[in-house]
Write a protein that holds these residues in place. Structure first.
Motif, short mmCIF file in Angstrom:
data_model
loop_
_atom_site.label_atom_id
_atom_site.label_comp_id
_atom_site.label_asym_id
_atom_site.label_seq_id
_atom_site.Cartn_x
_atom_site.Cartn_y
_atom_site.Cartn_z
N UNK A 218 20.44 -23.52 -8.36
CA UNK A 218 19.36 -24.52 -8.39
C UNK A 218 19.91 -25.91 -8.67
N UNK A 219 19.33 -26.89 -8.00
CA UNK A 219 19.68 -28.26 -8.33
C UNK A 219 19.06 -28.61 -9.67
N UNK A 220 19.79 -29.37 -10.45
CA UNK A 220 19.28 -29.74 -11.77
C UNK A 220 18.79 -31.18 -11.73
N UNK A 221 17.51 -31.33 -11.99
CA UNK A 221 16.92 -32.66 -11.98
C UNK A 221 17.04 -33.30 -13.36
N UNK A 222 17.10 -34.64 -13.43
CA UNK A 222 17.33 -35.31 -14.72
C UNK A 222 16.26 -35.01 -15.77
N UNK A 223 15.07 -34.65 -15.33
CA UNK A 223 13.99 -34.42 -16.29
C UNK A 223 13.85 -32.95 -16.68
N UNK A 224 14.84 -32.15 -16.27
CA UNK A 224 14.78 -30.72 -16.58
C UNK A 224 15.79 -30.38 -17.67
N UNK A 225 15.44 -29.43 -18.52
CA UNK A 225 16.33 -28.97 -19.58
C UNK A 225 16.79 -27.55 -19.26
N UNK A 226 18.04 -27.44 -18.82
CA UNK A 226 18.59 -26.13 -18.44
C UNK A 226 19.41 -25.55 -19.58
N UNK A 227 19.37 -24.23 -19.70
CA UNK A 227 20.18 -23.52 -20.69
C UNK A 227 21.03 -22.48 -19.97
N UNK A 228 22.06 -22.02 -20.65
CA UNK A 228 22.92 -20.99 -20.07
C UNK A 228 22.08 -19.81 -19.58
N UNK A 229 22.33 -19.40 -18.35
CA UNK A 229 21.64 -18.23 -17.83
C UNK A 229 20.33 -18.55 -17.11
N UNK A 230 19.84 -19.79 -17.26
CA UNK A 230 18.57 -20.12 -16.61
C UNK A 230 18.69 -20.07 -15.08
#
Ligand code: SF4
Ligand code: SF4
Length: 206
Positions: free
Chosen positions: A141-153
């Motif tokens: 998935x592309x990570x957008x600046x307003x998203x909070x990703x964690x390991x495994x997401x």
């Protein structure tokens, strides 16, 4: 119950184990099939899986998907099908993450990541476009600046399991239909997908 009894109930609760957590400081682990922000998947050769059939939009109870299909350019096809998803939008102010769109998709083009922590400054930003939803060249998935990703997401985003037989073949009842992903995301088969029987009263979960 008198008010003193009420105080006693409240007081006793002070010593019971808490079932709530101090979110966002403390985060609970997400289940393997957690439903978060969607992705639009591609095949290993980079072709998009979406064929613009609009089944996902048709089944969505929140009516938050907007799809328009178009004929694939003969010289430079976007998907292996006759058509591709020319416009694809999801309005996250409406989505309830029920996953019916994932169930309906015939090509497993749309699946969900486990990322759900995102916020917007205006309504327009809540409408994800195809450019934001489609996975990158690594299938992630592309990570957008307003998203909070964690390991495994972003793991196992395309390993959606169908509870019915692939292609309607009775020989495949209880089998799992997997979608391959670019090097990761293929789950181990899970049990418990068959109806309980005399031979297997717990439906394969034992
Ligand atoms: S998860 Fe449910 S509500 Fe969200 S886009 Fe898919 S079908 Fe619609
Ligand atoms: S995501 Fe799937 S169901 Fe939706 S338009 Fe594309 S191919 Fe059809």
């Amino acid at each position: 119950m008198g008010y003193l009894d009420g105080f006693r109930v409240t007081f006793n609760r002070l010593f019971e184990e808490r079932v709530t957590t101090e979110y966002p400081q403390e985060k609970r682990p997400k289940p393997e099939r957690f439903h978060g922000r969607h992705v639009l998947n591609r095949y290993e050769d980079g072709m998009e899986k979406c064929i613009g059939c609009e089944l996902c939009a048709g089944v969505c109870p929140a009516q938050c998907i907007y799809v328009r299909g178009a004929d694939n350019p003969i010289d430079d096809p976007v998907s292996p099908g006759e058509r591709f998803g020319y416009v694809y939008e999801i309005n996250y102010l409406r989505c309830i993450h029920c996953d019916l769109c994932v169930e309906a998709c015939p090509t497993e083009a749309i699946t969900e990541s486990k990322m759900f922590e995102f916020s917007f400054a205006n309504r327009q930003d809540a409408i994800y476009t195809k450019d934001e939803l489609v996975v990158d060249d690594d299938g992630k998935p592309q990570r957008q600046p307003w998203e909070l990703w964690h390991d495994g997401d972003d793991a196992l985003t395309s390993g959606w399991m169908r509870a019915t037989a692939p292609s309607g073949s009775a020989a495949h009842v209880g089998q799992v239909g997997w979608s391959g992903e670019l090097g990761y995301g293929v789950r181990s088969p899970e049990l418990g997908q068959t109806a309980p029987s005399d031979d297997d009263p717990d439906g394969g979960q034992g």
